[in-house]
Design an enzyme around this catalytic site. Structure first.
Site, PDB file in Angstrom:
ATOM      1  N   ALA A   1       0.910  -1.059  -0.005  1.00 16.97           N
ATOM      2  CA  ALA A   1       0.111  -0.017  -0.138  1.00 16.97           C
ATOM      3  C   ALA A   1       0.988   1.153   0.107  1.00 16.97           C
ATOM      4  O   ALA A   1       0.527   2.129  -0.587  1.00 16.97           O
ATOM      5  CB  ALA A   1      -0.826   0.083   1.317  1.00 16.97           C
TER       6      ALA A   1
ATOM      7  N   GLY B   1       1.902   1.672  -3.690  1.00 18.92           N
ATOM      8  CA  GLY B   1       0.745   1.936  -4.410  1.00 18.92           C
ATOM      9  C   GLY B   1       0.362   3.357  -4.244  1.00 18.92           C
ATOM     10  O   GLY B   1      -0.130   3.874  -5.030  1.00 18.92           O
ATOM     11  N   ASP B   2       0.471   3.985  -2.918  1.00 16.66           N
ATOM     12  CA  ASP B   2       0.082   5.152  -2.802  1.00 16.66           C
ATOM     13  C   ASP B   2       1.066   6.336  -3.446  1.00 16.66           C
ATOM     14  O   ASP B   2      -0.036   7.294  -3.882  1.00 16.66           O
ATOM     15  CB  ASP B   2       0.329   5.518  -0.959  1.00 16.66           C
ATOM     16  CG  ASP B   2      -0.217   7.060  -0.617  1.00 16.66           C
ATOM     17  OD1 ASP B   2      -1.194   7.417  -0.829  1.00 16.66           O
ATOM     18  OD2 ASP B   2       0.790   7.720  -0.141  1.00 16.66           O
ATOM     19  N   ALA B   3       1.915   5.930  -3.432  1.00 14.20           N
ATOM     20  CA  ALA B   3       3.106   6.821  -4.316  1.00 14.20           C
ATOM     21  C   ALA B   3       3.058   6.786  -5.852  1.00 14.20           C
ATOM     22  O   ALA B   3       2.811   7.785  -6.409  1.00 14.20           O
ATOM     23  CB  ALA B   3       4.686   6.504  -3.828  1.00 14.20           C
TER      24      ALA B   3
ATOM     25  N   SER C   1      -0.634   8.588  -6.318  1.00 18.18           N
ATOM     26  CA  SER C   1      -0.487  10.063  -6.226  1.00 18.18           C
ATOM     27  C   SER C   1       0.280  10.737  -7.363  1.00 18.18           C
ATOM     28  O   SER C   1      -0.102  11.656  -7.856  1.00 18.18           O
ATOM     29  CB  SER C   1       0.174  10.531  -4.922  1.00 18.18           C
ATOM     30  OG  SER C   1       0.448  11.863  -4.553  1.00 18.18           O
TER      31      SER C   1
END
Length: 158
Positions: free
Chosen positions: A35, A38-40, A43
């Site tokens: 996660a 994946g967040d990076a 974004s």
């Protein structure tokens, strides 16, 4: 625990921007780490898309991007994908494992349910990115998105 030799190797001239990992290696990674990646990915993708698609001032782009990557919006997106049968069995498994993972952080500005769903969504993105499945990653990133929905004009500003 970080592998010091691998970190030092990267500092001493390893040129690759990205290392594609074996699926077996990625599937055994900590779900919250997936996660994190994946967040990076999400974004950066959204920032790039808003920057190239929308002729707007930076503060408008920032607001639009913040809304688009929010836990609430990610939860909506993953719910649509599941309802439409868009995810493979493996992708659904990655999502569910991360959604159900124990998290040290609490939801900020989101419901607990949306926060858990967004963690699963981000883990799925991290999984696809780290395994080099860029075509599938692109399909998921671009799934039913209308960038104009997030751009607020003076007339419809909150």
């Amino acid at each position: 625990m970080c592998n010091y030799e691998q970190l030092q190797q990267a500092e001493n001239g390893e040129k690759a921007m990205r290392k594609i990992l074996d699926e077996k290696e990625v599937i055994t990674m900590n779900n919250i780490t997936l996660a994190f990646v994946g967040d990076a990915v999400y974004s950066l993708f959204m920032r790039e898309q808003f920057s190239v698609r929308c002729d707007a001032k930076p503060y408008v782009l920032t607001e639009a991007c913040s809304e688009a990557v929010s836990a609430k919006e990610q939860a909506k997106k993953i719910d649509m994908m599941i309802a439409d049968g868009f995810l493979t069995e493996t992708e659904l498994g990655v999502y569910k494992r991360a959604r159900n993972a124990k998290k040290a952080n609490k939801a900020k500005g989101a419901t607990v349910t949306d926060y858990h769903k967004s963690t699963g969504f981000e883990a799925l993105l991290g999984y696809l990115y780290l395994t080099g499945r860029d075509d599938r990653l692109s399909e998921i990133l671009n799934y039913k998105i209308n960038y104009g929905d997030y751009i607020k004009t003076n007339e419809n500003r909150r």
